[in-house]
Design an enzyme around this catalytic site. Sequence first.
Site, PDB file in Angstrom:
ATOM      1  CB  VAL A   1      37.178  32.636 -11.832  1.00 17.78           C
ATOM      2  CG1 VAL A   1      37.054  32.408 -13.335  1.00 17.78           C
ATOM      3  CG2 VAL A   1      35.807  32.525 -11.164  1.00 17.78           C
TER       4      VAL A   1
ATOM      5  CD  GLU B   1      40.031  35.398  -0.542  1.00 13.85           C
ATOM      6  OE1 GLU B   1      40.062  34.988  -1.718  1.00 13.85           O
ATOM      7  OE2 GLU B   1      40.829  35.017   0.324  1.00 13.85           O
TER       8      GLU B   1
ATOM      9  CB  CYS C   1      42.254  38.265  -0.811  1.00 15.08           C
ATOM     10  SG  CYS C   1      42.072  37.846  -2.559  1.00 15.08           S
TER      11      CYS C   1
ATOM     12  CB  CYS D   1      41.390  35.410  -4.845  1.00 12.65           C
ATOM     13  SG  CYS D   1      43.166  35.083  -4.912  1.00 12.65           S
TER      14      CYS D   1
HETATM   15  N1  THU Z   1      43.135  31.599  -3.880  1.00 11.70           N
HETATM   16  C1  THU Z   1      41.982  32.226  -3.475  1.00 11.70           C
HETATM   17  O1  THU Z   1      40.927  32.066  -4.105  1.00 11.70           O
HETATM   18  N2  THU Z   1      42.039  33.017  -2.391  1.00 11.70           N
HETATM   19  C2  THU Z   1      43.153  33.209  -1.616  1.00 11.70           C
HETATM   20  O2  THU Z   1      43.121  34.034  -0.710  1.00 11.70           O
HETATM   21  C3  THU Z   1      44.350  32.406  -1.862  1.00 11.70           C
HETATM   22  C4  THU Z   1      44.403  31.762  -3.198  1.00 11.70           C
HETATM   23  C5  THU Z   1      43.096  30.777  -5.092  1.00 11.70           C
HETATM   24  C6  THU Z   1      43.693  31.432  -6.290  1.00 11.70           C
HETATM   25  C7  THU Z   1      44.101  30.252  -7.146  1.00 11.70           C
HETATM   26  O3  THU Z   1      43.026  29.919  -8.001  1.00 11.70           O
HETATM   27  C8  THU Z   1      44.314  29.131  -6.160  1.00 11.70           C
HETATM   28  O4  THU Z   1      43.830  29.573  -4.902  1.00 11.70           O
HETATM   29  C9  THU Z   1      45.777  28.724  -6.008  1.00 11.70           C
HETATM   30  O5  THU Z   1      46.562  29.832  -5.747  1.00 11.70           O
END
Ligand code: THU
Length: 137
Positions: free
Chosen positions: A45, A57, A91, A55
């Site tokens: 989000v 996670e 994460c 993230c």
């Molecule tokens: N992102 C995640 O949701 N998890 C991760 O472990 C790596 C990055 C997302 C965060 C952001 O919304 C997008 O990826 C670009 O960085």
Amino acid sequence: MDVDWESLRREARSAAAQAYAPYSGLQVGAAGMTDRGDVVSGCNVENASYGLTLCAECGLVSALHATGGRRLGAVSVVALDGEPLAPCGRCRQLLHEAGGDGLLVDGGEGREPIRLGALLPGAFEPEDIRERGRGSA
Ligand code: THU
């Protein structure tokens, strides 16, 4: 632990479809299986104030606690294309608290899962506080 990686990956992919990622355009989903066999998931989000982004996670760990706080045994993190995505450093630490070194991380179709201990060697963990925090001396 018996893990149906294909189905866990599918859950992660459908969580990714719900992501709110208008800034990066990278939709991410995470799905995890608890030690009881329940599946929990989360998606990323983003926020106009970029640094506030959550993230996928983070959502997963929140869902884990909201549904009983069991230990996490396996996790799949994928982008909208359904392919595994490397969990970011923060994460890895979050996942470590939920599942420890032995948490299995999806390596993708036809590849072996990876132990979280290999992705975050020498993690800072609750024992570090118990043994050296206030009241321990
Ligand atoms: N992102 C995640 O949701 N998890 C991760 O472990 C790596 C990055 C997302 C965060 C952001 O919304 C997008 O990826 C670009 O960085």
